[in-house]
Design a protein around this motif. Structure first.
Motif, short mmCIF file in Angstrom:
data_model
loop_
_atom_site.label_atom_id
_atom_site.label_comp_id
_atom_site.label_asym_id
_atom_site.label_seq_id
_atom_site.Cartn_x
_atom_site.Cartn_y
_atom_site.Cartn_z
N ASN A 226 0.82 -1.21 0.00
CA ASN A 226 0.00 0.00 0.00
C ASN A 226 0.85 1.26 0.00
O ASN A 226 0.51 2.25 -0.64
N VAL A 227 1.97 1.24 0.75
CA VAL A 227 2.89 2.39 0.74
C VAL A 227 3.44 2.61 -0.66
O VAL A 227 3.43 3.75 -1.17
N ASN A 228 3.92 1.55 -1.28
CA ASN A 228 4.46 1.67 -2.64
C ASN A 228 3.40 2.18 -3.61
O ASN A 228 3.68 3.00 -4.50
N SER A 229 2.18 1.69 -3.42
CA SER A 229 1.09 2.09 -4.31
C SER A 229 0.72 3.56 -4.14
O SER A 229 0.53 4.28 -5.13
N VAL A 230 0.67 4.04 -2.89
CA VAL A 230 0.29 5.43 -2.67
C VAL A 230 1.37 6.39 -3.16
O VAL A 230 1.07 7.43 -3.75
N LEU A 231 2.64 6.03 -2.96
CA LEU A 231 3.72 6.89 -3.43
C LEU A 231 3.76 6.95 -4.96
O LEU A 231 4.01 8.01 -5.55
N ASN B 153 -4.93 13.66 -3.14
CA ASN B 153 -4.76 12.80 -1.95
C ASN B 153 -5.36 11.44 -2.24
O ASN B 153 -6.25 11.31 -3.08
N PHE B 154 -4.88 10.43 -1.51
CA PHE B 154 -5.28 9.05 -1.77
C PHE B 154 -5.46 8.29 -0.46
O PHE B 154 -4.80 8.57 0.54
N LYS B 155 -6.35 7.31 -0.54
CA LYS B 155 -6.51 6.30 0.50
C LYS B 155 -6.35 4.96 -0.21
O LYS B 155 -7.19 4.60 -1.05
N ILE B 156 -5.28 4.25 0.09
CA ILE B 156 -4.94 3.05 -0.67
C ILE B 156 -5.09 1.81 0.21
O ILE B 156 -4.60 1.75 1.34
N SER B 157 -5.76 0.80 -0.36
CA SER B 157 -5.89 -0.50 0.31
C SER B 157 -5.96 -1.57 -0.78
O SER B 157 -7.00 -1.76 -1.41
N VAL B 158 -4.83 -2.25 -1.01
CA VAL B 158 -4.79 -3.27 -2.05
C VAL B 158 -5.58 -4.49 -1.60
O VAL B 158 -5.81 -4.69 -0.40
N PRO B 159 -6.01 -5.32 -2.54
CA PRO B 159 -6.75 -6.54 -2.17
C PRO B 159 -5.96 -7.38 -1.16
O PRO B 159 -4.75 -7.56 -1.30
N GLY B 160 -6.65 -7.87 -0.14
CA GLY B 160 -6.00 -8.66 0.89
C GLY B 160 -5.59 -7.84 2.10
O GLY B 160 -5.10 -8.38 3.09
N SER B 161 -5.78 -6.51 2.03
CA SER B 161 -5.40 -5.63 3.13
C SER B 161 -6.50 -5.61 4.20
O SER B 161 -7.68 -5.81 3.90
N THR B 162 -6.09 -5.34 5.42
CA THR B 162 -7.03 -5.10 6.50
C THR B 162 -7.10 -3.59 6.73
O THR B 162 -6.36 -2.82 6.12
#
Length: 279
Positions: A46-51, A65-74
């Motif tokens: 998620n960090v890599n994705s948001v950056l 701005n973004f709120k990122i939660s890849v599949p499988g994230s809590t």
């Protein structure tokens, strides 16, 4: 362990890069959270994705701005991030600045759960706790220039510039000047205009109070900043580049000294080997 010459080269390259970079990329401040993430975890993804999203978005926008939660994230793996470029940057300069800020974050905050980087031309932040739309008037960076004494004309113009910076003109980015004194102020655009006004008023008041009769001053709060300078005086980024020049000269001297030492030791080694062969 790296050979001495290679190790020293790894020190000098970042300095050369800094000297050749534009003022837009000049470092103001940066920091990392104490929390750490596990390599290979959903949070790292998620960090890599948001950056990555921040850099890509800066190609066509001055803020996002973004709120990122890849599949499988809590919920604990969710990462929030934003960037804000200075209001007068071109789109290409904005993207370059954000990319540079993200690269620096990767260097100073490896494995950190959150990080913030303020360059002269842009601001980047990410964290596990949501800070989007939250006003933050905590002082994170301040620097004041040399005193100009109690010059009533200069101080009067400074006060006029600061008053304009904190006036409610319905803008997130403000520039203005009075004679030889110039100023700039900006808020992060996740704030409302009223929150922006509140933040800039706080920054301008602290700047006037804490920098007194300084020829220039910078006041950065968590979500806004105000700066002013009198023409003819060096800005803080110019001073920093001067320090880098001195450091670079010292390192070059060290490299030259080590190179001479290596040559001398190599000569002694060959001489000893010849004497040993002659016995």
């Amino acid at each position: 362990m790296l050979p001495p010459t290679l190790w020293l080269s790894s020190l000098i390259f970042p300095l050369i890069f800094h000297l050749s970079s534009s003022a837009t990329d000049s470092f103001i401040y940066g920091g990392c959270s104490q929390s750490r993430f596990t390599p290979g975890s959903p949070y790292e993804s998620n960090v890599n994705s948001v950056l990555t999203s921040l850099v890509n978005s800066a190609s066509f926008s001055a803020f996002n701005n973004f709120k990122i939660s890849v599949p499988g994230s809590t919920q604990a793996d969710v990462v929030y991030g934003l960037f804000q470029c200075r209001g007068d940057l071109t789109t290409s300069d904005c993207r370059d600045c954000v990319a540079h800020a993200v690269t620096r974050l990767g260097v100073i905050c490896p494995g950190a759960g959150g990080g913030v980087m303020q360059l002269y031309g842009c601001f980047v932040k990410y964290d596990s706790a949501s800070f989007l739309g939250v006003e933050d008037k905590s002082e994170v960076f301040k620097k004041c220039g040399p005193s100009v004494g109690y010059n009533s004309d200069t101080l009067g113009r400074r006060d006029a510039v600061l008053a304009y910076m904190v006036a409610g003109n319905g803008q997130y980015f403000r520039v203005g000047g009075s004679g030889s004194v110039q100023g700039v102020g900006q808020c992060v655009q996740d704030l409302s205009l009223s929150e922006c006004q509140d933040c800039l008023s706080e920054a301008g008041g602290r700047l006037k109070s804490e920098c007194g009769t300084s020829a220039w001053g910078d006041m950065y709060l968590g979500k806004c900043y105000v700066r002013y300078s009198e023409r003819g005086f060096h800005s803080r980024s110019d001073d920093d580049n001067g320090d880098v020049d001195k450091t670079l000269a010292i390192i070059i001297g060290i490299i030259a000294g080590v190179a001479v030492l290596i040559v001398f030791l190599s000569f002694l080694t060959r001489l000893c080997d010849r004497k040993a062969d002659g016995k």
